[in-house]
Design a protein around this motif. Structure first.
Motif, short mmCIF file in Angstrom:
data_model
loop_
_atom_site.label_atom_id
_atom_site.label_comp_id
_atom_site.label_asym_id
_atom_site.label_seq_id
_atom_site.Cartn_x
_atom_site.Cartn_y
_atom_site.Cartn_z
N LYS A 840 -5.63 11.80 -6.96
CA LYS A 840 -4.67 12.18 -8.01
C LYS A 840 -4.17 13.61 -7.83
N LEU A 841 -4.55 14.25 -6.72
CA LEU A 841 -4.24 15.66 -6.53
C LEU A 841 -2.74 15.88 -6.37
N LYS A 842 -2.22 16.85 -7.17
CA LYS A 842 -0.79 17.16 -7.13
C LYS A 842 -0.51 18.57 -6.58
N ASP A 843 -1.39 19.53 -6.93
CA ASP A 843 -1.16 20.92 -6.53
C ASP A 843 -2.33 21.46 -5.73
N TRP A 856 -6.30 19.13 5.78
CA TRP A 856 -6.92 17.81 5.82
C TRP A 856 -6.63 17.13 7.16
N CYS A 857 -7.39 16.07 7.44
CA CYS A 857 -7.18 15.26 8.64
C CYS A 857 -6.23 14.12 8.32
N LEU A 858 -5.57 13.62 9.34
CA LEU A 858 -4.63 12.52 9.12
C LEU A 858 -5.31 11.27 8.58
N SER A 859 -6.58 11.07 8.94
CA SER A 859 -7.29 9.89 8.44
C SER A 859 -7.51 9.99 6.93
N ASN A 863 -5.50 10.14 0.73
CA ASN A 863 -6.11 10.87 -0.38
C ASN A 863 -5.16 11.92 -0.95
N PHE A 864 -4.23 12.40 -0.13
CA PHE A 864 -3.37 13.51 -0.55
C PHE A 864 -1.91 13.09 -0.72
N VAL A 865 -1.66 11.81 -0.81
CA VAL A 865 -0.29 11.32 -0.82
C VAL A 865 0.46 11.69 -2.11
N GLN A 866 -0.27 12.03 -3.20
CA GLN A 866 0.37 12.37 -4.47
C GLN A 866 0.78 13.84 -4.56
N LEU A 867 0.52 14.62 -3.52
CA LEU A 867 0.79 16.05 -3.58
C LEU A 867 2.26 16.36 -3.90
N GLU A 868 2.45 17.30 -4.85
CA GLU A 868 3.78 17.76 -5.22
C GLU A 868 3.99 19.22 -4.84
N LYS A 869 2.89 19.96 -4.72
CA LYS A 869 3.01 21.40 -4.49
C LYS A 869 1.92 21.86 -3.52
N ILE A 886 -9.85 11.54 15.64
CA ILE A 886 -10.11 10.37 16.48
C ILE A 886 -9.87 9.07 15.75
N VAL A 887 -9.97 9.15 14.40
CA VAL A 887 -9.79 7.93 13.60
C VAL A 887 -8.31 7.60 13.44
N SER A 888 -7.46 8.61 13.55
CA SER A 888 -6.05 8.43 13.28
C SER A 888 -5.38 7.57 14.33
N THR A 889 -4.65 6.58 13.88
CA THR A 889 -3.84 5.77 14.79
C THR A 889 -2.35 5.99 14.49
N ASN A 890 -2.06 6.30 13.25
CA ASN A 890 -0.68 6.61 12.85
C ASN A 890 -0.57 8.11 12.62
N TYR A 891 0.25 8.78 13.42
CA TYR A 891 0.33 10.24 13.36
C TYR A 891 1.42 10.72 12.42
N LYS A 892 1.96 9.84 11.60
CA LYS A 892 3.04 10.21 10.69
C LYS A 892 2.48 10.82 9.40
N VAL A 893 3.00 11.99 9.01
CA VAL A 893 2.59 12.65 7.76
C VAL A 893 3.67 12.39 6.71
N GLU A 894 3.27 11.68 5.64
CA GLU A 894 4.23 11.35 4.58
C GLU A 894 3.74 11.94 3.25
N LEU A 895 4.56 12.78 2.67
CA LEU A 895 4.29 13.37 1.35
C LEU A 895 5.53 13.14 0.49
N PRO A 896 5.70 11.94 -0.04
CA PRO A 896 6.96 11.57 -0.70
C PRO A 896 7.26 12.35 -1.97
N TYR A 897 6.23 12.93 -2.60
CA TYR A 897 6.44 13.62 -3.88
C TYR A 897 6.48 15.14 -3.74
N LEU A 898 6.29 15.65 -2.53
CA LEU A 898 6.24 17.09 -2.32
C LEU A 898 7.61 17.72 -2.57
N HIS A 899 7.65 18.70 -3.48
CA HIS A 899 8.92 19.39 -3.76
C HIS A 899 8.77 20.90 -3.74
#
Length: 926
Positions: A840-843, A856-859, A863-869, A886-899
């Motif tokens: 639920k982390l936003k800031d 944070w690690c990509l794996s 956990n951090f997808v809700q980040l806004e700040k 080593i766990v990461s298979t998808n190297y894409k970083v998505e933060l859809p709510y970050l402003h």
């Protein structure tokens, strides 16, 4: 030639001798340079404290801190660390050579040089810390954001604008957009929806971003308060008038702001005028002086708007057309009206009697929707629009209990927007919540239930997200205070009703007087109040700033005589000029609630005679000592000492208050005495006294010295449901209304092992930790989890290596994380964390964590997808925000709510996402 030789020789000497002299000075004047460094470090500390307090104030007001301020803070912290390092090594000056015969010149040279250069650096840094403002200015509340230039008729005004009102809505908008009309007026009966119409007009203007750059507003009401009107308008400009004592200066400042820029278009909305208002006295320019200002006014009376010189046409807002009124009634009642044939026949007759007034339509519909047909027939007979009390009484009689009815009357007595906490004080004083239980917590629950019932029948207006206040329509307030709802001996009087004869006054059971003057107070005190249960008196909050010659009265002490009020149960005095309490107060044997808010009262010993007292508040008053006599108030259940100037609490006073359920001391007393700290006659209260408060469930307390906690066995705070606890006087951000713990340990980590601390932490919603010395103890706390924690702030804790790990499931509802000056923090998450940790982390705000390399690690990205700040400041080792593993298979970083992204002082950061570091064996470093 000789002159040239001399000149060259002098220059050579300058370049050779000066450096030698300077270096010799480092050896000779070492002690002087070290002393100078200590002085400069002390000066820097003072400036840093001032800057940090300004930053805290700004952050508490949700302001963004200027980048240069954060840079200066970081530079100041680095310089202070460097200076302390030099001073900690001043033993070098005592080293000797030649078998102890001489001081070691090399060591003294190094120390003198370092001390001198560091002192010079601090000298240059100190003036840079004199910031005029540490935050970025926010747009004032009245600012209208610009938008694309579109047709103003594009919006129909929302769902609240019916077909019959669409034309008047559009006409008002066009009048505001045009150049002909400068003063626009709307009139109509109470409850017809004038305020709602203006709110829709305002929404449309703000949505379109034109034609006004500023929209400001104030409610005038039946008894205009010039200061409040000015303050309301000033608020929308961000103009600070509250501390300005001169009426002339307040008026002129407001007028100057309104005339500041002739090209700036400003709309001033003045709602609910009952009589002509002198605009010049308020500070509102009129006529040719008004320049870019327009006025939008509402009143029940057309002649008032004509007196205000409104341009024609003056708009008349009439009741809803019958079919619109019926649809509103039908929508409020629900499907039952469609299914019951008898109700179908009665409903149109009821609606016709309500004159198309939305307020009354909704109120009556809410009252009838769950009642039987007989109740509908009775209501139809009772409703008489010429007697407004018959309509209000219809909803009033529908209330389930007499206590809820009394609560409604109290709302009507006070009027307007009312603090829920004041209603609790009044209600408990009258015993309104006893059916809900015996505790204050039960009373709060009961109060909320009653308020919800009053909202459900529209006797109170919905306050939206504001849970601390409720609002009553002035139409209902007028009816309540003009009609004896409980018979001729149940009158109530407030400030809206002028001169009542003495015989009528003496029948009142409740009196509320705002801005009471000498004459009115003198008249009240001469009455024989046989039935008076509630007395509420107040003066303007800033009365003490008003020059003596402008005040209409001196100290109120001689006027407040309670001799003829023996049945009084609630006494509420706000901003009254009393230095001590009248001796007649001792006869108030039935007094349950006493509220002395913002009074300059000092001597309160006489209150020890009020044995029945259950609620006692000195909030924001000037009381400096709590005398021994207060210990006799053994029935006290709530004691509010918030924001007092309290310095002394006599020993054993608190110990005797065994029935206390709420002790509120925020911003007040914090000088709890340790064991044998002073002689008995000079001692203050000790924390051990609180051990007798076994019923305590709400606590606000500051403890300046953490060590006094180690001298006390466990305190009975395990059952707290509301708390704000500050151990060590941490001056950090606040989250109003949340259960808060702030702990500055200062090498006393064993405090965390206290049972009450551990149990309280499990209920904490905002936790601030400062000075953690033992990482393992902090980590064990994390393993237990924080099921209610929403905000976590950790600072100045060199033992912290990480925040969360695979061995705990903490931080499942955490919304913000603040990490500051954690010099050994290596990562936020250690190994793989659970899926709900930080979900639920936003800031996230990180500052001065110089061993941290990534967040944070990509794996862990889900956990951090809700980040806004995200803010990262002055972290020299940070290479990226995220790290591939080593766990990461998808190297894409998505933060859809970050402003909001601030990355400052990160010299080693080259990318947002970096590769994992490997050990020599080829395994990823965790």
């Amino acid at each position: 030639m000789t002159d040239i030789d001399v000149s060259v020789a002098a220059k050579v000497a300058e370049y050779l001798v000066a450096p030698v002299g300077r270096r010799c000075g480092y050896v000779i004047f070492t002690d002087s340079y070290v002393g100078q460094l200590r002085e400069e470090l002390e000066k820097l500390h003072e400036v840093r404290v001032g800057v940090q307090r300004s930053v805290n104030d700004a952050e508490n007001n949700m302001m963004d801190i200027r980048l240069e301020v954060n840079r200066w803070k970081n530079d100041a912290e680095n310089s202070a660390d460097e200076a302390r390092g030099v001073l900690n090594n001043d033993r070098r000056a005592n080293k000797t050579c030649f078998c102890g015969w001489l001081p070691n010149p090399k060591e003294r040279y190094c120390l003198g040089r370092d001390a001198r250069k560091t002192a010079q650096a601090i000298q240059a840094l100190i003036p840079q810390g004199n910031f005029e403002r540490v935050y970025y200015e926010r747009a004032p509340p009245g600012h209208v954001p610009s938008a694309s230039d579109v047709n103003l008729s594009a919006d129909d005004g929302g769902d609240t604008i019916t077909d019959s009102r669409a034309s008047i809505f559009q006409d008002i908008v066009e009048a505001l957009d045009g150049e002909k009309q400068k003063v626009i007026g709307v009139y109509g009966p109470g409850g017809v929806g004038k305020t709602t119409l203006l709110e829709e007009v305002e929404k449309k203007l703000k949505k379109e971003g034109r034609p006004f750059r500023m929209i400001v507003k104030a409610k005038v009401s039946q008894t205009p308060d010039l200061n409040k009107i000015q303050d309301d308008i000033a608020y929308f400009f961000g103009l600070k008038l509250k501390d300005e004592p001169s009426e002339v200066r307040r008026r002129d400042l407001l007028c100057q702001r309104l005339q500041k820029d002739p090209s700036e278009k400003i709309l001033i909305i003045l709602d609910d005028l009952w009589k002509e208002l002198d605009l010049r006295e308020v500070g509102i320019p009129s006529g040719d002086e008004s320049k870019g200002c327009k006025l939008l006014l509402t009143s029940r009376f057309k002649n008032v708007l004509e007196q205000m010189k409104c341009d024609t046409p003056i708009f008349h807002l009439e009741g809803l057309k019958y079919d619109e009124a019926f649809r509103l009634f039908e929508k409020t009642v629900g499907d039952r009206l469609k299914e019951d044939e008898e109700l179908k026949a009665i409903a149109p007759k009821v609606v016709k009697k309500l004159a198309g007034l939305p307020l009354l339509i909704i109120s009556v519909a809410c009252s009838l929707k769950d009642r039987n047909v007989d109740a509908w027939r009775i209501a139809l007979k009772k409703i008489d629009l010429s007697k407004m009390e018959t309509i209000v009484k219809l909803s009033y009689d529908h209330l389930k209990s007499e206590d809820t009815k009394t609560l409604f009357l109290l709302c009507g007595l006070i009027g307007g927007t009312i603090q829920v906490e004041i209603l609790l004080v009044l209600g408990m004083g009258l015993g309104l919540f006893e059916e809900f239980g015996t505790t204050i917590q039960d009373s709060r629950a009961g109060l909320n239930a009653m308020l919800n019932e009053l909202r459900s029948v529209w006797l109170l207006l919905d306050g939206g997200d504001d849970k601390n206040n409720v609002t009553i329509h002035d139409l209902y307030s007028e009816v309540v205070t003009s009609t004896p709802f409980g018979g001729q001996n149940s009158l109530m009087m407030n400030s809206n009703y002028g001169s009542w004869p003495k015989e009528k006054l003496e029948k009142c059971w409740a009196i509320c007087q705002v801005h009471v003057g000498r004459d009115r107070l003198d008249k009240l005190m001469k009455c024989q109040f046989a039935n008076l249960k509630i007395l509420m008196l107040s003066q303007p909050p800033n009365w003490y700033r008003i020059p003596e010659h402008l005040r209409d009265m001196g100290d109120h002490l001689g006027l407040l005589d309670f001799t003829c009020m023996k049945e009084l149960q609630v006494l509420y005095l706000c901003s009254m000029r009393i230095t001590s309490l009248h001796s007649s107060i001792r006869i108030l044997g039935n007094l349950q609630s006493l509220y002395l808010e913002s009074c300059n009262v000092e001597d309160v010993a006489i209150l020890g005679n009020l044995k029945a007292l259950q609620i006692l508040s000195f909030a924001r008053s000037k009381i400096s000592r709590l005398p021994k006599k207060i210990q006799e108030l053994t029935n006290l259940r709530l004691l509010n000492l918030s924001y007092c100037k309290l310095k002394i609490i006599k020993p054993d006073v608190l110990k005797c208050l065994t029935n206390l359920e709420e002790l509120l001391m925020m911003g007040s007393f914090n000088q709890w005495m340790g064991k044998n700290e002073k002689p008995l006659e000079l001692r203050n209260a000790g924390l051990a006294e609180l051990r007798s408060m076994t019923k305590l469930n709400s606590l606000e307390i500051s403890i300046r010295d953490p060590i006094v906690l180690l001298e006390v066995d466990d305190l009975p705070f395990e059952n707290l449901t509301r708390f704000w606890i500050n151990i060590g006087n941490i001056d950090r951000r606040e989250f109003k209304g949340l259960k808060t713990m702030k702990i500055k340990l200062e090498a006393h980590d064993s405090i965390l092992s206290k049972t009450w601390i551990q149990k309280t932490l499990q209920k904490t919603q905002y936790l601030c930790l400062d000075g953690l010395g033992e990482f393992e103890k902090a980590h064990k706390l994390c393993i237990q989890g924080f099921p209610e924690l929403k905000h976590l702030d950790i600072q100045n804790s060199p033992s912290m290596k990480y925040v969360a790990s695979s061995s705990n499931s903490a931080f499942t509802i955490l919304e913000s994380l603040f990490l500051n000056n954690l010099i050994n923090l290596e990562k936020i998450c250690h190994h793989h964390i659970t899926a709900d940790c930080f979900s639920k982390l936003k800031d996230v705000i990180v500052n001065n964590c110089n061993r941290l390399k990534y967040l944070w690690c990509l794996s862990q990205r889900q956990n951090f997808v809700q980040l806004e700040k995200i803010e990262v400041w002055n972290c020299g080792s940070v290479r990226a925000i995220a790290r591939k593993d080593i766990v990461s298979t998808n190297y894409k970083v998505e933060l859809p709510y970050l402003h909001h992204l601030h990355l400052v002082g990160l010299p080693n950061m080259t990318t947002f996402c970096t590769r994992a570091e490997m050990t020599s064996e080829g395994a990823p470093i965790q």
